[in-house]
Design a protein around this motif. Sequence first.
Motif, PDB file in Angstrom:
ATOM      1  N   LEU A  75      -9.754  -4.188  -5.704  1.00 53.27           N
ATOM      2  CA  LEU A  75     -10.370  -4.024  -4.246  1.00 53.27           C
ATOM      3  C   LEU A  75      -9.071  -4.490  -3.371  1.00 53.27           C
ATOM      4  O   LEU A  75      -8.648  -5.388  -3.374  1.00 53.27           O
ATOM      5  CB  LEU A  75     -11.674  -4.717  -4.042  1.00 53.27           C
ATOM      6  N   ILE A  76      -8.621  -3.617  -2.395  1.00 54.39           N
ATOM      7  CA  ILE A  76      -8.132  -3.930  -0.996  1.00 54.39           C
ATOM      8  C   ILE A  76      -8.816  -4.719  -0.135  1.00 54.39           C
ATOM      9  O   ILE A  76      -9.923  -4.077   0.271  1.00 54.39           O
ATOM     10  CB  ILE A  76      -7.297  -2.743  -0.568  1.00 54.39           C
ATOM     11  N   GLU A  77      -8.558  -5.681   0.399  1.00 58.41           N
ATOM     12  CA  GLU A  77      -9.333  -6.474   1.385  1.00 58.41           C
ATOM     13  C   GLU A  77      -8.825  -6.129   2.813  1.00 58.41           C
ATOM     14  O   GLU A  77      -7.519  -6.431   3.006  1.00 58.41           O
ATOM     15  CB  GLU A  77      -9.439  -7.965   1.285  1.00 58.41           C
ATOM     16  N   VAL A  78      -9.152  -5.239   3.727  1.00 56.69           N
ATOM     17  CA  VAL A  78      -8.714  -4.871   4.927  1.00 56.69           C
ATOM     18  C   VAL A  78      -9.132  -6.004   5.910  1.00 56.69           C
ATOM     19  O   VAL A  78     -10.655  -6.080   6.155  1.00 56.69           O
ATOM     20  CB  VAL A  78      -8.946  -3.501   5.365  1.00 56.69           C
ATOM     21  N   PRO A  79      -8.441  -6.751   6.663  1.00 54.88           N
ATOM     22  CA  PRO A  79      -9.077  -7.924   7.606  1.00 54.88           C
ATOM     23  C   PRO A  79      -9.928  -7.299   8.788  1.00 54.88           C
ATOM     24  O   PRO A  79      -9.629  -6.077   9.108  1.00 54.88           O
ATOM     25  CB  PRO A  79      -8.054  -8.602   8.348  1.00 54.88           C
ATOM     26  N   GLU A  80     -10.445  -7.733   9.422  1.00 55.94           N
ATOM     27  CA  GLU A  80     -11.567  -7.231  10.758  1.00 55.94           C
ATOM     28  C   GLU A  80     -10.571  -6.855  11.764  1.00 55.94           C
ATOM     29  O   GLU A  80     -11.177  -5.720  12.200  1.00 55.94           O
ATOM     30  CB  GLU A  80     -12.422  -8.404  11.300  1.00 55.94           C
ATOM     31  N   HIS A  86      -1.007  -0.138  -9.488  1.00 54.18           N
ATOM     32  CA  HIS A  86      -0.266   0.543 -10.208  1.00 54.18           C
ATOM     33  C   HIS A  86       0.699  -0.544 -10.998  1.00 54.18           C
ATOM     34  O   HIS A  86       1.037  -1.478 -10.689  1.00 54.18           O
ATOM     35  CB  HIS A  86       0.670   1.524  -9.717  1.00 54.18           C
ATOM     36  N   ASP A  87       1.291   0.028 -12.156  1.00 55.21           N
ATOM     37  CA  ASP A  87       2.375  -0.857 -12.957  1.00 55.21           C
ATOM     38  C   ASP A  87       3.652  -1.424 -12.051  1.00 55.21           C
ATOM     39  O   ASP A  87       4.100  -2.340 -12.291  1.00 55.21           O
ATOM     40  CB  ASP A  87       2.836  -0.001 -14.319  1.00 55.21           C
ATOM     41  N   ASP A  88       4.044  -0.513 -11.181  1.00 52.27           N
ATOM     42  CA  ASP A  88       5.135  -0.774 -10.175  1.00 52.27           C
ATOM     43  C   ASP A  88       4.749  -1.857  -9.169  1.00 52.27           C
ATOM     44  O   ASP A  88       5.699  -2.088  -8.097  1.00 52.27           O
ATOM     45  CB  ASP A  88       5.702   0.281  -9.593  1.00 52.27           C
ATOM     46  N   GLY A  89       3.435  -2.213  -9.203  1.00 56.33           N
ATOM     47  CA  GLY A  89       3.219  -3.229  -8.244  1.00 56.33           C
ATOM     48  C   GLY A  89       2.466  -2.740  -6.826  1.00 56.33           C
ATOM     49  O   GLY A  89       2.208  -3.612  -5.966  1.00 56.33           O
ATOM     50  N   THR A  90       2.617  -1.624  -6.800  1.00 55.34           N
ATOM     51  CA  THR A  90       1.970  -1.079  -5.555  1.00 55.34           C
ATOM     52  C   THR A  90       0.642  -0.667  -5.788  1.00 55.34           C
ATOM     53  O   THR A  90       0.074  -0.735  -6.794  1.00 55.34           O
ATOM     54  CB  THR A  90       2.701   0.507  -5.045  1.00 55.34           C
ATOM     55  N   VAL A  91      -0.244  -0.399  -4.680  1.00 57.65           N
ATOM     56  CA  VAL A  91      -1.449  -0.191  -4.611  1.00 57.65           C
ATOM     57  C   VAL A  91      -1.906   0.935  -3.954  1.00 57.65           C
ATOM     58  O   VAL A  91      -1.358   1.243  -2.849  1.00 57.65           O
ATOM     59  CB  VAL A  91      -2.509  -1.336  -4.468  1.00 57.65           C
ATOM     60  N   SER A  92      -2.813   1.966  -4.059  1.00 57.01           N
ATOM     61  CA  SER A  92      -3.289   3.090  -3.690  1.00 57.01           C
ATOM     62  C   SER A  92      -4.678   3.204  -3.624  1.00 57.01           C
ATOM     63  O   SER A  92      -5.488   2.814  -4.572  1.00 57.01           O
ATOM     64  CB  SER A  92      -2.502   4.370  -4.101  1.00 57.01           C
ATOM     65  N   VAL A  98      -8.086  -4.923  11.579  1.00 59.90           N
ATOM     66  CA  VAL A  98      -7.123  -3.835  11.207  1.00 59.90           C
ATOM     67  C   VAL A  98      -7.851  -2.416  11.095  1.00 59.90           C
ATOM     68  O   VAL A  98      -9.153  -2.507  10.705  1.00 59.90           O
ATOM     69  CB  VAL A  98      -6.489  -3.947   9.988  1.00 59.90           C
ATOM     70  N   ASP A  99      -7.513  -1.328  11.788  1.00 53.62           N
ATOM     71  CA  ASP A  99      -8.365  -0.279  11.939  1.00 53.62           C
ATOM     72  C   ASP A  99      -7.409   0.852  11.230  1.00 53.62           C
ATOM     73  O   ASP A  99      -7.946   2.119  11.163  1.00 53.62           O
ATOM     74  CB  ASP A  99      -8.410   0.230  13.239  1.00 53.62           C
ATOM     75  N   GLN A 100      -6.417   0.528  10.490  1.00 58.20           N
ATOM     76  CA  GLN A 100      -5.707   1.633   9.719  1.00 58.20           C
ATOM     77  C   GLN A 100      -4.936   0.906   8.508  1.00 58.20           C
ATOM     78  O   GLN A 100      -4.049   0.107   8.806  1.00 58.20           O
ATOM     79  CB  GLN A 100      -4.911   2.379  10.758  1.00 58.20           C
ATOM     80  N   LEU A 101      -4.750   1.638   7.329  1.00 53.17           N
ATOM     81  CA  LEU A 101      -3.789   1.325   6.451  1.00 53.17           C
ATOM     82  C   LEU A 101      -2.707   2.328   6.591  1.00 53.17           C
ATOM     83  O   LEU A 101      -3.063   3.545   6.400  1.00 53.17           O
ATOM     84  CB  LEU A 101      -4.398   1.466   5.117  1.00 53.17           C
ATOM     85  N   ILE A 102      -1.437   1.871   6.468  1.00 54.67           N
ATOM     86  CA  ILE A 102      -0.377   2.624   6.609  1.00 54.67           C
ATOM     87  C   ILE A 102       0.694   2.395   5.372  1.00 54.67           C
ATOM     88  O   ILE A 102       0.829   1.458   5.007  1.00 54.67           O
ATOM     89  CB  ILE A 102       0.484   2.288   7.929  1.00 54.67           C
ATOM     90  N   ASP A 103       1.289   3.506   4.884  1.00 52.46           N
ATOM     91  CA  ASP A 103       2.325   3.325   3.885  1.00 52.46           C
ATOM     92  C   ASP A 103       3.260   2.471   4.005  1.00 52.46           C
ATOM     93  O   ASP A 103       3.867   2.008   4.977  1.00 52.46           O
ATOM     94  CB  ASP A 103       2.811   4.933   3.683  1.00 52.46           C
ATOM     95  N   GLY A 104       3.235   1.350   3.112  1.00 51.39           N
ATOM     96  CA  GLY A 104       4.124   0.191   3.125  1.00 51.39           C
ATOM     97  C   GLY A 104       3.389  -0.975   3.462  1.00 51.39           C
ATOM     98  O   GLY A 104       4.298  -2.090   3.402  1.00 51.39           O
ATOM     99  N   TYR A 126       0.737  -1.207   0.073  1.00 53.21           N
ATOM    100  CA  TYR A 126       0.064   0.178  -0.066  1.00 53.21           C
ATOM    101  C   TYR A 126       0.844   1.255   0.047  1.00 53.21           C
ATOM    102  O   TYR A 126       1.917   1.321   0.774  1.00 53.21           O
ATOM    103  CB  TYR A 126      -0.823   0.016   1.276  1.00 53.21           C
ATOM    104  N   ARG A 127       0.551   2.144  -0.770  1.00 57.72           N
ATOM    105  CA  ARG A 127       1.396   3.382  -1.004  1.00 57.72           C
ATOM    106  C   ARG A 127       0.405   4.722  -0.650  1.00 57.72           C
ATOM    107  O   ARG A 127      -0.776   4.559  -1.427  1.00 57.72           O
ATOM    108  CB  ARG A 127       1.967   3.737  -2.390  1.00 57.72           C
ATOM    109  N   GLY A 128       0.793   5.507  -0.029  1.00 49.07           N
ATOM    110  CA  GLY A 128      -0.269   6.714   0.368  1.00 49.07           C
ATOM    111  C   GLY A 128      -0.510   7.341   1.744  1.00 49.07           C
ATOM    112  O   GLY A 128       0.248   6.365   2.774  1.00 49.07           O
ATOM    113  N   LYS A 129      -1.159   8.078   2.092  1.00 48.85           N
ATOM    114  CA  LYS A 129      -1.234   8.557   3.322  1.00 48.85           C
ATOM    115  C   LYS A 129      -2.102   7.399   4.297  1.00 48.85           C
ATOM    116  O   LYS A 129      -2.885   6.805   3.504  1.00 48.85           O
ATOM    117  CB  LYS A 129      -2.236   9.902   3.328  1.00 48.85           C
TER     118      LYS A 129
END
Length: 401
Positions: free
Chosen positions: A380-385, A358-364, A387-393, A338-341
């Motif tokens: 679609l990004i699947e976020v498990p039950e 994205h073409d470089d294999g990252t997702v945002s 997890v309460d936050q997506l963090i860059d990396g 994951y890349r982004g804020k």
Amino acid sequence: MSAAGGHRSVAEHRAAIADLLGAGATERVALDRHAAGRRLAADLVAADDLPRFDNSAMDGYAVCPGSPDQRAYPVVGDVPAGSAPRFALAPGEAARVMTGARVPEGTVAVVPVERTDASPTGPAPERVTIDADPTPGQHVRPRGEDVTAGSVLAARGSATTPALIALGRSAGCTVVEVQVATRVAVVATGAELAPPDADPGAGGIHESNSDMIAALAQAAGCDVRRAEVCSDEPPELRALLHDLDRDPDIDLVVTTGGVSAGAYEVVRQVCEPLPTFDFVHLAMQPGGPQGLGRYGSTPVICLPGTPVGAFVAFEVLVRPGLDRRHGAPPARPGQAAYRGKSRRTRAGRVQFVTSVLHDDGTVSAPDARHLTALAAANCLIEVPEGVDQLIDGDVVTVHLL
């Protein structure tokens, strides 16, 4: 069915939909352009060798050298493509052959015309001179080099692609056994829904679910026979479902809207009293409210009314069951960084975030909301039950759309 209002995991509800859909029918159809896109219900087996006979890979001269250093040959025949030579080459003889033509018995090699003193056009000469020693087997495609009769060309579950049509037909196959497309009716419900060519008025909205779900069903290999829009009046929906159940050309009904716990939830009002229906709220966002069952003998899958919720629910819950019914291999999610804020998510439920791989294999995640984000997404990004936050990396599970 479990009690109405019960709780069920995403995996359990996905399995329940697959069980409701069951296995699809199969049919034998001609292996032609009309079979394109269909899934094989049985292995496709070659009926003939490919090539069917030893043939020339070049326009040139089939030769049978009489000595290691022979350069000049009498030309004893001319073999265009599509003809079968009625002669054999004796040592020291040659015959003109075209690409794809069956080579005469006795052929040791084919010499391209450009490696001879012969003209590439016009009648065959009486004699031909070659400029080098031919290698045995050169430019000769032996019988069965590509495929032998009885070999499996494509396994059950494979898609009938244009290339497979070419391979199968070339190997003598004329028919193929395929899965029958599920015939679907889509029903979008809601008093607020206005058709595309109508003014929605002060409290209405432009209806979009019927054609969105129909397009998703078509992409899943279904044959969408009807796309309807229904009000929030129970008698109207009841009559429509009764009509669809009596329609012999409908295998499945997919509804949107009317499945939550509030007032005017018309799908729930009509179907929940029936012992064949089950309504649940999944620990999933978007698309938590769900229902399924049978109206008469017809399977009915009930999706939420928000376009994003209906889209995600179809892809996550319905598409896998249709793929299984149509014989398609199960989709396998991937992983990406994951890349982004940082992005807050709601713990306690599985979240599916409309995202861009994205073409470089990252997702945002697109910097947009709801349908705008969905329209920009390719996964679609699947976020498990838990997890309460997506963090860059973060390494996340990705489902391609």
